[in-house]
Design an enzyme around this catalytic site. Structure first.
Site, PDB file in Angstrom:
ATOM      1  N   ASP A  67       0.931  -1.275  -0.049  1.00  0.00           N
ATOM      2  CA  ASP A  67      -0.088   0.087   0.136  1.00  0.00           C
ATOM      3  C   ASP A  67       0.753   1.365  -0.191  1.00  0.00           C
ATOM      4  O   ASP A  67       2.101   1.367   0.104  1.00  0.00           O
ATOM      5  CB  ASP A  67      -0.924   0.104   1.142  1.00  0.00           C
ATOM      6  CG  ASP A  67      -0.238  -0.463   2.618  1.00  0.00           C
ATOM      7  OD1 ASP A  67       1.028  -0.452   2.696  1.00  0.00           O
ATOM      8  OD2 ASP A  67      -0.969  -0.877   3.708  1.00  0.00           O
ATOM      9  N   ASN A 135      -8.030  -2.694  14.173  1.00  0.00           N
ATOM     10  CA  ASN A 135      -9.525  -2.922  13.830  1.00  0.00           C
ATOM     11  C   ASN A 135      -9.603  -4.104  12.717  1.00  0.00           C
ATOM     12  O   ASN A 135     -10.513  -4.417  12.126  1.00  0.00           O
ATOM     13  CB  ASN A 135     -10.206  -1.892  13.072  1.00  0.00           C
ATOM     14  CG  ASN A 135      -9.296  -1.211  11.946  1.00  0.00           C
ATOM     15  OD1 ASN A 135      -8.339  -2.038  11.170  1.00  0.00           O
ATOM     16  ND2 ASN A 135      -9.929  -0.211  11.208  1.00  0.00           N
ATOM     17  N   HIS A 137      -7.806  -4.569   9.901  1.00  0.00           N
ATOM     18  CA  HIS A 137      -7.286  -4.423   8.586  1.00  0.00           C
ATOM     19  C   HIS A 137      -6.141  -5.144   8.134  1.00  0.00           C
ATOM     20  O   HIS A 137      -5.181  -5.310   9.191  1.00  0.00           O
ATOM     21  CB  HIS A 137      -7.486  -2.867   8.074  1.00  0.00           C
ATOM     22  CG  HIS A 137      -6.320  -2.023   8.845  1.00  0.00           C
ATOM     23  ND1 HIS A 137      -6.386  -0.968   9.542  1.00  0.00           N
ATOM     24  CD2 HIS A 137      -4.615  -2.185   8.508  1.00  0.00           C
ATOM     25  CE1 HIS A 137      -5.191  -0.456   9.768  1.00  0.00           C
ATOM     26  NE2 HIS A 137      -4.272  -0.952   9.079  1.00  0.00           N
ATOM     27  N   GLU A 142      -9.653  -1.615   5.006  1.00  0.00           N
ATOM     28  CA  GLU A 142     -10.195  -1.351   6.145  1.00  0.00           C
ATOM     29  C   GLU A 142     -11.741  -2.030   6.378  1.00  0.00           C
ATOM     30  O   GLU A 142     -11.980  -2.643   5.400  1.00  0.00           O
ATOM     31  CB  GLU A 142     -10.515   0.145   6.301  1.00  0.00           C
ATOM     32  CG  GLU A 142      -9.350   1.166   6.646  1.00  0.00           C
ATOM     33  CD  GLU A 142      -8.883   1.338   7.666  1.00  0.00           C
ATOM     34  OE1 GLU A 142      -8.729   0.226   8.547  1.00  0.00           O
ATOM     35  OE2 GLU A 142      -8.301   2.232   8.065  1.00  0.00           O
TER      36      GLU A 142
HETATM   37  C1  GLP Z   1      -0.619   0.218   8.500  1.00  0.00           C
HETATM   38  C2  GLP Z   1      -0.228  -0.478   7.416  1.00  0.00           C
HETATM   39  C3  GLP Z   1      -0.440  -2.068   7.451  1.00  0.00           C
HETATM   40  C4  GLP Z   1       0.123  -2.352   8.861  1.00  0.00           C
HETATM   41  C5  GLP Z   1      -0.491  -1.783   9.979  1.00  0.00           C
HETATM   42  C6  GLP Z   1      -0.121  -2.017  11.288  1.00  0.00           C
HETATM   43  O1  GLP Z   1      -1.833   0.414   8.601  1.00  0.00           O
HETATM   44  N1  GLP Z   1      -1.084  -0.162   6.030  1.00  0.00           N
HETATM   45  O2  GLP Z   1       0.062  -2.757   6.419  1.00  0.00           O
HETATM   46  O3  GLP Z   1      -0.057  -3.788   8.919  1.00  0.00           O
HETATM   47  O4  GLP Z   1      -0.351  -0.523   9.628  1.00  0.00           O
HETATM   48  O5  GLP Z   1       0.969  -1.451  11.478  1.00  0.00           O
HETATM   49  P1  GLP Z   1       2.064  -1.649  12.734  1.00  0.00           P
HETATM   50  O6  GLP Z   1       2.894  -2.799  12.508  1.00  0.00           O
HETATM   51  O7  GLP Z   1       2.866  -0.384  12.784  1.00  0.00           O
HETATM   52  O8  GLP Z   1       1.259  -1.683  14.010  1.00  0.00           O
END
Ligand code: GLP
Length: 239
Positions: A67, A135, A137, A142
Site C-alpha cells: 500500500d 481494527n 485491517h 479497512e
Molecule cells: C498500516 C499498514 C498495514 C500495517 C498496519 C499495522 O495500517 N498499512 O500494512 O499492517 O499499519 O502497523 P504496525 O505494524 O505498525 O502496527
C-alpha cells in the site's frame, strides 16, 4: 492457519526471515510481498544481517508492496516507499527496477489494473508479509461491507488515523491510501502475518476465532491454505 507464538519480536524476525532467506536461496528470482509498519521491521533487520554476512543475495528478486498513502509525494519522509528504502531496500542489493509500489497519486482504476497485471506477469507473489491493524485491517483494507478484489483507493478509518498519525510531525496524516485488495493478497502462495503487543490481541482473536467477515478483513485468511500467523505472547493473549 498455523499459529506460532514467540517470546519476542526478535525471534519473530528470525523465524520469518529464515523462511524468506531459504526461499531466496532456492529460487533467487522469487517474488516477495512486503508490508510497512513496525511489525515487520525485525524481519527486515534479519534480512539485512543475512545479506551483510554474505548468506543471501536479493539481486534477482521482484518485490511488491501492499500500500501507499495518497496526497503524499513518493519521496516524502512518511511515504511507504521511503519507509522501505530506509528499513530494507536501501540496505540490500535488490534491483531498484524490480521494486513495485502502488502510486497513491495515480488514477484509481488505471493503477489498480496496472498493479494486478504487474503481479500476474511476475508469476505471482511467493511469500507475502502482512501486519494487522487494531481494527483487523490488512494492508489498508479497512473493515467494510464487502471484501475487495484488486487494488483500490480507501478512506482511512479513525482507528487507523489514531494509530498512524504519530509518524506525521510536519503535515496532517493523509486520509486516503491505495491498497492491494483482499483478492490479490489471497492469491499469494504463502502468507506470513506478524502481530505483536496488546493492542493487536482483539484483532488477532477476531481474525482466528471469529467469523469470516469484511468487518474483520484479516478473517479472510482463514480461507487461505498456507498462512503462518506469528505472534508474541501479548498479541496471543485472547486466544
Ligand atoms: C498500516 C499498514 C498495514 C500495517 C498496519 C499495522 O495500517 N498499512 O500494512 O499492517 O499499519 O502497523 P504496525 O505494524 O505498525 O502496527
Amino acid at each position: 492457519m498455523e499459529i506460532r507464538v514467540y517470546r519476542n519480536e526478535k525471534e519473530i524476525g528470525e523465524a520469518a526471515g529464515k523462511i524468506i532467506c531459504s526461499l531466496v536461496n532456492e529460487k533467487p528470482d522469487c517474488v516477495l510481498g512486503f508490508a510497512t509498519g513496525a511489525s515487520p521491521v525485525p524481519v527486515y533487520e534479519y534480512l539485512t544481517e543475512q545479506y551483510n554476512e554474505g548468506k543471501v543475495s536479493f539481486k534477482d528478486i521482484t518485490t511488491f508492496n501492499l500500500d501507499e498513502y495518497c496526497e503524499l509525494p513518493k519521496n516524502h519522509k512518511n511515504s511507504y516507499y521511503t519507509f522501505m528504502q530506509e528499513n530494507l531496500f536501501g540496505k540490500i542489493d535488490v534491483n531498484p527496477g524490480k521494486i513495485n509500489f502502488l502510486d497513491g497519486n495515480a488514477d484509481e482504476a488505471t493503477e489498480s489494473k496496472r498493479y494486478a497485471r504487474a503481479i500476474e506477469e511476475s508469476g505471482g507473489i511467493d511469500i507475502q508479509i502482512l501486519g494487522i491493524g487494531r481494527n483487523g485491517h490488512i494492508a489498508f483494507n479497512e473493515p467494510g461491507a464487502e471484501f475487495t478484489d484488486e487494488a483500490w483507493k480507501v478512506t482511512l478509518t479513525q482507528s487507523t488515523i489514531d494509530a498512524n498519525s504519530k509518524y506525521f510531525d510536519d503535515i496532517p496524516m493523509p486520509r486516503h491510501a491505495m491498497t492491494m485488495g483482499i483478492g490479490s493478497i489471497m492469491k499469494s502462495k504463502k502468507i506470513i502475518l506478524i502481530a505483536t503487543g496488546h493492542a493487536k490481541a482483539e484483532a488477532v482473536k477476531n481474525m482466528i476465532n471469529g467469523p469470516v467477515t469484511p468487518l474483520c478483513p484479516a478473517s479472510i485468511l482463514q480461507q487461505h491454505k498456507d498462512v503462518i500467523i506469528m505472534l508474541d505472547e501479548a498479541a496471543a493473549n485472547l486466544l
